[in-house]
Enzyme design. Structure first.
Site, PDB file in Angstrom:
ATOM      1  N   LYS A 194     -49.850  -6.826   1.886  1.00 49.77           N
ATOM      2  CA  LYS A 194     -50.612  -6.275   3.327  1.00 49.77           C
ATOM      3  C   LYS A 194     -51.355  -4.590   3.231  1.00 49.77           C
ATOM      4  O   LYS A 194     -52.503  -4.139   3.822  1.00 49.77           O
ATOM      5  CB  LYS A 194     -50.640  -6.622   4.538  1.00 49.77           C
ATOM      6  CG  LYS A 194     -50.597  -8.192   4.375  1.00 49.77           C
ATOM      7  CD  LYS A 194     -49.440  -8.670   6.256  1.00 49.77           C
ATOM      8  CE  LYS A 194     -50.116  -9.588   6.154  1.00 49.77           C
ATOM      9  NZ  LYS A 194     -49.155 -10.281   7.153  1.00 49.77           N
TER      10      LYS A 194
ATOM     11  N   LYS B  17     -54.200 -17.583  -2.463  1.00 51.79           N
ATOM     12  CA  LYS B  17     -54.182 -18.568  -2.184  1.00 51.79           C
ATOM     13  C   LYS B  17     -55.216 -18.317  -0.765  1.00 51.79           C
ATOM     14  O   LYS B  17     -55.736 -17.199  -0.518  1.00 51.79           O
ATOM     15  CB  LYS B  17     -51.962 -18.043  -1.241  1.00 51.79           C
ATOM     16  CG  LYS B  17     -52.689 -17.285   0.477  1.00 51.79           C
ATOM     17  CD  LYS B  17     -51.135 -17.024   0.902  1.00 51.79           C
ATOM     18  CE  LYS B  17     -51.409 -15.617   1.108  1.00 51.79           C
ATOM     19  NZ  LYS B  17     -49.973 -15.330   2.123  1.00 51.79           N
TER      20      LYS B  17
ATOM     21  N   LYS C 116     -56.145 -16.072   6.189  1.00 49.20           N
ATOM     22  CA  LYS C 116     -57.544 -15.800   7.351  1.00 49.20           C
ATOM     23  C   LYS C 116     -58.314 -14.769   6.631  1.00 49.20           C
ATOM     24  O   LYS C 116     -58.830 -14.157   7.678  1.00 49.20           O
ATOM     25  CB  LYS C 116     -56.813 -15.480   8.235  1.00 49.20           C
ATOM     26  CG  LYS C 116     -56.043 -16.650   9.002  1.00 49.20           C
ATOM     27  CD  LYS C 116     -55.316 -16.379  10.244  1.00 49.20           C
ATOM     28  CE  LYS C 116     -54.448 -17.523  10.274  1.00 49.20           C
ATOM     29  NZ  LYS C 116     -52.828 -16.418  11.093  1.00 49.20           N
TER      30      LYS C 116
HETATM   31  P1  TYM Z   1     -49.372 -17.363   9.353  1.00 47.20           P
HETATM   32  O1  TYM Z   1     -49.910 -16.671  10.878  1.00 47.20           O
HETATM   33  O2  TYM Z   1     -49.995 -15.892   8.247  1.00 47.20           O
HETATM   34  O3  TYM Z   1     -49.596 -18.325   9.107  1.00 47.20           O
HETATM   35  C1  TYM Z   1     -48.942 -19.181   9.538  1.00 47.20           C
HETATM   36  C2  TYM Z   1     -48.345 -20.566   8.695  1.00 47.20           C
HETATM   37  O4  TYM Z   1     -49.052 -20.899   7.925  1.00 47.20           O
HETATM   38  C3  TYM Z   1     -48.702 -21.004   6.204  1.00 47.20           C
HETATM   39  N1  TYM Z   1     -50.091 -20.797   5.470  1.00 47.20           N
HETATM   40  C4  TYM Z   1     -49.397 -21.133   4.326  1.00 47.20           C
HETATM   41  N2  TYM Z   1     -49.432 -22.701   4.159  1.00 47.20           N
HETATM   42  C5  TYM Z   1     -49.633 -22.978   3.209  1.00 47.20           C
HETATM   43  N3  TYM Z   1     -50.266 -22.611   2.365  1.00 47.20           N
HETATM   44  C6  TYM Z   1     -51.661 -21.231   2.603  1.00 47.20           C
HETATM   45  N4  TYM Z   1     -52.733 -20.765   2.109  1.00 47.20           N
HETATM   46  C7  TYM Z   1     -51.137 -20.975   3.482  1.00 47.20           C
HETATM   47  N5  TYM Z   1     -51.503 -20.104   4.695  1.00 47.20           N
HETATM   48  C8  TYM Z   1     -50.506 -20.008   5.971  1.00 47.20           C
HETATM   49  C9  TYM Z   1     -47.376 -19.732   6.828  1.00 47.20           C
HETATM   50  O5  TYM Z   1     -46.487 -19.929   5.590  1.00 47.20           O
HETATM   51  C10 TYM Z   1     -47.048 -20.051   7.857  1.00 47.20           C
HETATM   52  O6  TYM Z   1     -46.031 -21.524   8.314  1.00 47.20           O
HETATM   53  N6  TYM Z   1     -44.947 -14.632  10.237  1.00 47.20           N
HETATM   54  C11 TYM Z   1     -45.612 -15.785  10.153  1.00 47.20           C
HETATM   55  C12 TYM Z   1     -45.714 -16.020  11.808  1.00 47.20           C
HETATM   56  C13 TYM Z   1     -43.815 -16.363  12.081  1.00 47.20           C
HETATM   57  C14 TYM Z   1     -43.216 -17.259  12.297  1.00 47.20           C
HETATM   58  C15 TYM Z   1     -42.097 -16.710  13.296  1.00 47.20           C
HETATM   59  C16 TYM Z   1     -43.103 -18.518  11.592  1.00 47.20           C
HETATM   60  C17 TYM Z   1     -43.927 -14.767  13.139  1.00 47.20           C
HETATM   61  N7  TYM Z   1     -42.082 -15.660  13.714  1.00 47.20           N
HETATM   62  C18 TYM Z   1     -41.263 -17.409  13.224  1.00 47.20           C
HETATM   63  C19 TYM Z   1     -41.989 -19.405  11.554  1.00 47.20           C
HETATM   64  C20 TYM Z   1     -41.382 -18.729  12.640  1.00 47.20           C
HETATM   65  C21 TYM Z   1     -47.532 -15.586   9.560  1.00 47.20           C
HETATM   66  O7  TYM Z   1     -47.966 -14.531   9.237  1.00 47.20           O
HETATM   67  O8  TYM Z   1     -48.019 -16.962   9.695  1.00 47.20           O
END
Ligand code: TYM
Length: 342
Positions: free
Chosen positions: A111, A206, A209
């Site tokens: 990032k 991957k 967003k």
């Molecule tokens: P974020 O918002 O990027 O993504 C949310 C969830 O989606 C999963 N994910 C994917 N899984 C499969 N294929 C993909 N291409 C893909 N893109 C995203 C992510 O692995 C995630 O599970 N840091 C985290 C959010 C967070 C969090 C937490 C999660 C903050 N605090 C505590 C669990 C527990 C994040 O940015 O997810």
């Protein structure tokens, strides 16, 4: 009851990767575990963002959780910033986090490289400490996430152990204290399939967003026509027949896996069904099953997002329940770290 927590950032629109890697897997867990699902708005400000869109995206994300089947008679849904303990614990944990651990994070490296120096906020580096707070505050047992969060979960585990060592457990006992762990050490739950859904335009990166082209992802709220068009235009290859697990054919593997998860069939069934198919036939099949699967979610989303009183109530109840649990942990940590009691 064992506890499960997870969350999604309210940035951009929620896509198939978020759904298959995370949200869809939360639903069955509600029956067995005490579940809390949050919308991590504090994480969403770590890269440049539009202030006018944050609250709307936060509500949207909550409505999507509900539309996907999070059931408030079993689970709590809340907004991270509504429970102040998250930001507060983060400060305490920051003092126990070696900076080297953060410098090693792959997501930070990626990032920050993309953002360019001027846009790399301190918070982008300390982001995993906030994520650790989200998890450790609730003494969570399991955290269902996609593959890309594995390293952050590893850091969370190490941090829990480090704080337990520094301020609880062994050291306290040696000094004649009561001992006992401050934090439970959580485990990630990463699904066997769907943990890494790939871009529709490049099977080696991957689905995300932030990718500039919307054609690279299926958003959960994409209309029927948009889904059909994206699948029609997605990248394939020129080989005949379709197969899983051929490293030369990343797009093929990805699209078959998506079809498998969306249709609810087994890998073997899909492998058989599609082995002699050409891309044209398969794309129609895939688009139709995506449209059928997402349609009921979209209908429920529309109902929920238009009932703002209901959504407000869900989030208010969720944050109240979460705050009760979180405050208890936070008070413990203050005490263990030697602060003067309020
Ligand atoms: P974020 O918002 O990027 O993504 C949310 C969830 O989606 C999963 N994910 C994917 N899984 C499969 N294929 C993909 N291409 C893909 N893109 C995203 C992510 O692995 C995630 O599970 N840091 C985290 C959010 C967070 C969090 C937490 C999660 C903050 N605090 C505590 C669990 C527990 C994040 O940015 O997810």
């Amino acid at each position: 009851k064992k506890r499960v927590v997870s969350g999604v950032q309210p940035t951009g629109s929620i896509h198939l990767g978020n759904y298959l890697g995370a949200i869809k897997n939360w639903i069955p867990l509600q029956n067995t575990y005490d579940t809390l699902f949050f919308i991590v708005d504090l994480h969403a400000i770590t890269l440049p963002y539009e202030t006018q869109q944050l609250s709307r995206a936060t509500r949207d994300t909550a409505a999507i959780y509900l539309a996907c089947g999070v059931d408030t008679s079993k689970a709590s849904i809340f907004v991270q910033s509504h429970v102040r303990a998250h930001a507060e614990l983060m400060w305490l944990l920051s003092s126990a986090t070696p900076i080297g651990w953060l410098n090693k994070m792959i997501q930070f490296k990626e990032k920050s490289r993309k953002a360019g120096d001027e846009n790399v906020a301190v918070a982008l580096l300390t982001y995993p400490v906030l994520m650790a707070s989200d998890i450790l505050l609730y003494q969570s047992d399991f955290v269902p996430v996609g593959e890309d969060q594995k390293q952050h979960l590893e850091l969370t585990r190490e941090l829990a152990e480090r704080v337990n060592y520094l301020y609880g457990g062994r050291k306290l006992k040696k000094l004649g204290g009561r001992g006992g762990a401050i934090f439970k050490v959580p485990e990630p739950l990463i699904p066997p399939a769907g943990a890494r859904v790939m871009s529709l335009t490049d099977g080696l990166s991957k689905m995300s967003k932030s990718a500039p082209s919307d054609l690279s992802r299926i958003n959960l709220l994409d209309s029927k026509d948009v889904i059909a068009n994206k699948i029609k235009r997605c990248k394939t290859d020129s080989l005949s027949g379709l197969e899983f697990d051929n490293p030369e054919r990343p797009e093929c593997n990805n699209l078959l896996s998506v079809y498998q998860l969306i249709s609810g069939k087994t890998k073997e069934e899909v492998a058989q069904e599609c082995q002699n198919m050409n891309w044209g036939t398969f794309k129609v099949l895939l688009a139709d099953s995506l449209i059928d699967h997402l349609h009921p979610i979209q209908i429920r989303y529309e109902e929920i997002i238009s009932d703002s009183a209901y959504l407000d109530r869900v989030l208010a109840e969720g944050s109240k329940r979460a705050a009760d649990i979180a405050d208890a942990t936070l008070n413990n940590v203050y005490q263990a770290m030697g602060f003067l009691r309020r």
